[in-house]
Write an enzyme that holds these catalytic residues in place. Structure first.
Site, PDB file in Angstrom:
ATOM      1  N   GLY A  26      -2.923   4.489   2.565  1.00  0.00           N
ATOM      2  CA  GLY A  26      -3.884   4.041   1.331  1.00  0.00           C
ATOM      3  C   GLY A  26      -4.694   3.095   1.779  1.00  0.00           C
ATOM      4  N   SER A  31       0.899  -1.138  -0.047  1.00  0.00           N
ATOM      5  CA  SER A  31      -0.001   0.061   0.176  1.00  0.00           C
ATOM      6  C   SER A  31       0.896   1.302  -0.062  1.00  0.00           C
ATOM      7  CB  SER A  31      -0.777   0.049   1.137  1.00  0.00           C
ATOM      8  OG  SER A  31      -0.093   0.463   2.257  1.00  0.00           O
ATOM      9  N   ASP A  32       0.384   2.413  -0.607  1.00  0.00           N
ATOM     10  CA  ASP A  32       1.124   3.572  -0.185  1.00  0.00           C
ATOM     11  C   ASP A  32       0.714   3.998   1.188  1.00  0.00           C
ATOM     12  OD1 ASP A  32       2.337   6.189  -0.363  1.00  0.00           O
ATOM     13  OD2 ASP A  32       1.141   6.712  -2.279  1.00  0.00           O
ATOM     14  N   TRP A  33       1.380   4.704   1.787  1.00  0.00           N
ATOM     15  CA  TRP A  33       1.350   5.092   3.199  1.00  0.00           C
ATOM     16  C   TRP A  33       0.101   5.541   3.520  1.00  0.00           C
ATOM     17  CZ3 TRP A  33       4.770   2.192   1.777  1.00  0.00           C
ATOM     18  CH2 TRP A  33       6.231   1.739   2.465  1.00  0.00           C
TER      19      TRP A  33
END
Length: 743
Positions: free
Chosen positions: A268, A264-266
């Site tokens: 997200g 995941s993006d941080w």
């Protein structure tokens, strides 16, 4: 007798123990196939250990399984250098003294080299630094498409064209992963703006998705064999992209066969059930307040932590779901931390500085050079005036997750002074005051940017000095502060900030040898373009920025960079802004429709014909020498879908000095049942030629070079008919054409 029997008795007991110790578990035996090792490790893990692998334990790490000797996973930003160490549970620096990295040029600069060899070299160098710092996942490279020049993160990406981005991302990944570090390609997908990035739901046709926004990711997976992919913040089809059924399960794994980790993006991730079922493997950065539970326990409240574990134990989610995630994570671990043969890497290596400098030199683009203003003729020069805040501002600080604590950074002013030496006097005037903030997340600039004088006083000083200088080198553009080239927000407008236009016009009025150097990752308005001698796109070039720029300005290096995106005169000349429709950009009520569809960048400019000719087109870049193109020759006039077509063209250096030319091949479908761009990039070669030297450049086209994506059939279609090959030095500077037919 007793003394004789005792050793026999002891040996009898010891033998089974030695035999057991000699039998290495399959998962620890690197001679076994990875899939066998994965299954063996998985079979030995408890449910709690499996779930722990799926979420962060700190800002940039996730748990291993100490009981089994499986190490933690450590991530690092990238993609332009290895981020300084941060505190376990904070964004602030951890205070290490040995974590200063080599800052490499931004990926826009790398794309502007149009040289896959430079991309491979870049990947290897940054991979070596990541490996030395014991990181096993590099959070990069980024390959989102340049859709609007207002996007704050365009400088992290590889331009507007899916073919160029595809060809440049593959060797980067191969270079990084040759060091035993996973390249995590981001942000998948449709993350083409920072405005409303957490919630905007993008609506785009399948055709535009597959033709424009996905090809570089597909190349990264299928040709680059990327070991990791990062989801994006935005939504698509009503689901966040970090747990998106269509993108992650249907396309990434189903159609492309991706066998790596989805990270995941941080921050997200938003839903346990979607995160469980829709393709996500590892969750990072989710907000936990650390108040209702202790800060050390906050990570257990991630969506893929305790809530995930409880639903598995309750039978709501089958254990096979977490097993699938753990297989992907283990596979990455066996390719990185559990690979005993991976190299050790290196840090503070002079070779990395050399790589950074050469990439910067090849990426810098000479946009305009009236009356051969450049290169600077030092033998005829007494005084050079350098003007502008960006000549002294540290550009590796700020910009969001790409902010770096660099070992060193040579500024444009220092680089020019070092190169010119005593040959001429180099004087400096600031000229304007921009953003004097010189820090980001604990990374602090070494330059004091404070200024007490007024804008008028600074301008007057610069103009007075310009009158008596042989050359004026204005170094301006954008910077990495908020709402410029920076994560978290888009630019407010297309013009240069801090009233730089006024200063440039005043300098050009008193000195015809005014050179404008734009430090930026985006296009900007240039109302003064016809009044200055030369314009140079200087990008963000990292540690060696000043040395690389000086080498180009004085002619030690013949510029060979070409634009990876179109530079328009006005903002409304861009496809995302032409309709003056907020639904097209930046969206209304978290909903955005890509009405520009497949017509992105030069595809849009071509469609508008003469009404919106760009200021500087895609693929444009000048040299200090000249090149002559021969006639394009095809090895056949007809081909079938099973055939390939060979295209040859000769290129000659007709100038007086060595130089490199990027030969570009575009394909035009002369009659199609669906609307198609007038031309599309399908090949390029960068060739170095000595004065008078000629070289034959060859391209090979096949059905994929001629195909479009048919929404109705959900398939790539090469439609029979007439096609044309266009060979040129840019999207507008076409030197030769040749036609053929697909039967």
């Amino acid at each position: 007798m007793r003394s004789f029997l005792k050793p026999l008795w002891a040996a009898a007991l010891l033998f089974p123990l030695q035999a057991a110790m000699a039998q290495t578990p399959v998962y620890l035996d690197d001679s076994k196939p990875i899939e066998d090792r994965v299954e063996d490790a998985l079979s030995r893990m408890t449910l709690e250990e499996k779930v722990a692998l799926c979420h962060a334990q700190s800002k940039f790490s996730s748990a291993g399984v100490p009981r089994l000797g499986l190490p933690e996973n450590w991530m690092t930003d990238g993609p332009h250098g290895i981020r300084p160490e941060v505190a376990w549970d904070e964004w602030n620096q951890a205070g290490w003294t040995n974590d200063s990295c080599m800052a490499f040029p931004a990926l826009t600069c790398l794309a502007a080299t149009w040289n896959p060899d430079m991309s491979l070299r870049y990947g290897r160098a940054i991979g070596e630094e990541a490996r030395y710092r014991n990181k096993n996942v590099l959070l990069g490279p980024g390959v989102n498409i340049y859709r609007t020049p207002l996007n704050g993160r365009n400088f992290e990406y590889m331009g507007e064209d899916p073919y160029l981005a595809s060809e440049m991302v593959v060797p980067y990944i191969q270079g990084v992963q040759s060091c035993g570090v996973a390249a995590c390609v981001k942000h998948f997908a449709l993350n083409n703006q920072e405005e409303d990035r957490y919630t905007v739901d993008v609506e785009v046709s399948d055709r535009a998705l597959y033709e424009i926004y996905l090809p570089a990711f597909k190349a990264a997976v299928q040709r680059g064999k990327a070991w990791a992919i990062m989801g994006s913040y935005n939504c698509y089809k009503g689901q966040h992209c970090c747990h998106n059924q269509y993108l992650l399960n249907d396309i990434l794994r189903g159609e492309w066969g991706f066998d790596g980790v989805v990270v995941s993006d941080w921050g997200g991730v938003h839903n346990t059930r979607e995160a469980a079922y829709n393709g996500l493997d590892m969750e990072f950065g989710t907000g936990t307040d650390g108040l209702s539970v202790s800060a050390s326990d906050a990570y257990n409240h991630y969506f893929l932590a305790r809530p995930f574990l409880e639903q598995i134990k309750a039978g709501v989610i089958p254990e096979s779901v977490v097993d699938g995630k753990v297989r992907n994570i283990l596979r990455m671990m066996f390719r990185t931390t559990m690979n005993p043969n991976r190299p050790y890497g290196s840090f503070e290596d002079p070779a990395h500085g050399e790589a950074a400098r050469q990439i910067a030199e090849e990426g810098i683009v000479l946009l305009q050079n009236r009356d051969n203003t450049l290169p600077i003729q030092l033998e005829k020069t007494r005084k050079i005036l350098v003007v502008g805040e960006n000549a002294i501002k540290m550009m590796t600080v700020g910009g969001g997750s790409s902010s770096l604590k660099a070992q060193y950074e040579v500024s444009p002013l220092d680089g020019l002074r070092a190169r010119v030496g005593s040959a001429a006097e180099v004087v400096y005037a600031r000229g304007y005051v921009g953003n004097t903030d010189g820090s980001y997340n604990g990374v602090v600039s070494k330059v004091d940017l404070s200024e007490s004088r007024s804008a008028d006083e600074l301008l007057a000083e610069a103009v007075a000095l310009a009158r008596e200088a042989d050359y004026v080198i204005f170094v301006g553009g954008l910077n990495k502060n908020s709402h410029q080239d920076c994560e978290g927000g888009d630019r407010y407008d297309y013009g240069l900030p801090y009233n730089q236009d006024r200063l440039i016009e005043a300098l050009a009025e008193v000195n015809p040898r005014t050179v404008v150097v734009l430090v930026s990752g985006n296009s900007v308005a240039m109302p003064w373009a016809d009044r200055v001698g030369a314009i140079v796109e200087g990008w963000y070039c990292g540690s060696e920025a000043g040395n690389a720029l000086a080498a180009v300005l004085v002619g030690d290096v013949n510029p060979s960079g070409k634009l990876p995106f179109t530079m328009c005169t006005r903002l409304e000349d861009y496809h995302a802004h032409a309709l003056n429709d907020s639904l097209v950009y930046p969206g209304v009520d978290h909903r955005e429709i890509y009405k520009d569809d497949i017509f992105v960048g030069y595809r849009w400019s071509d469609k508008q014909k003469k009404s919106h000719r760009p200021l500087f087109c895609f693929g444009h870049g000048l040299s200090y020498t000249t090149f002559e193109y021969g006639k394009a020759v095809l090895d056949r006039k007809q081909m079938t879908e099973a055939d390939s077509l060979r295209v040859c063209v000769s290129v000659k250096n007709t100038g007086s000095r060595a130089g490199a030319e990027v030969v570009q091949l575009y394909v035009s479908d002369l009659k199609s049942s669906l609307p198609r761009p007038i031309k599309e990039l399908k090949g390029f070669r960068k060739v170095m030629l000595q004065p008078g030297e000629s070289r034959e450049v060859e391209f090979v086209l096949d059905r994929t070079s001629l195909s479009y994506f048919d929404d109705a059939k959900h398939a790539w279609v090469a439609e029979p008919g007439r096609f044309e090959v266009l060979i040129g030095a840019s999207a507008e500077d076409i030197r030769s054409r040749a036609g053929f037919e697909l039967k």
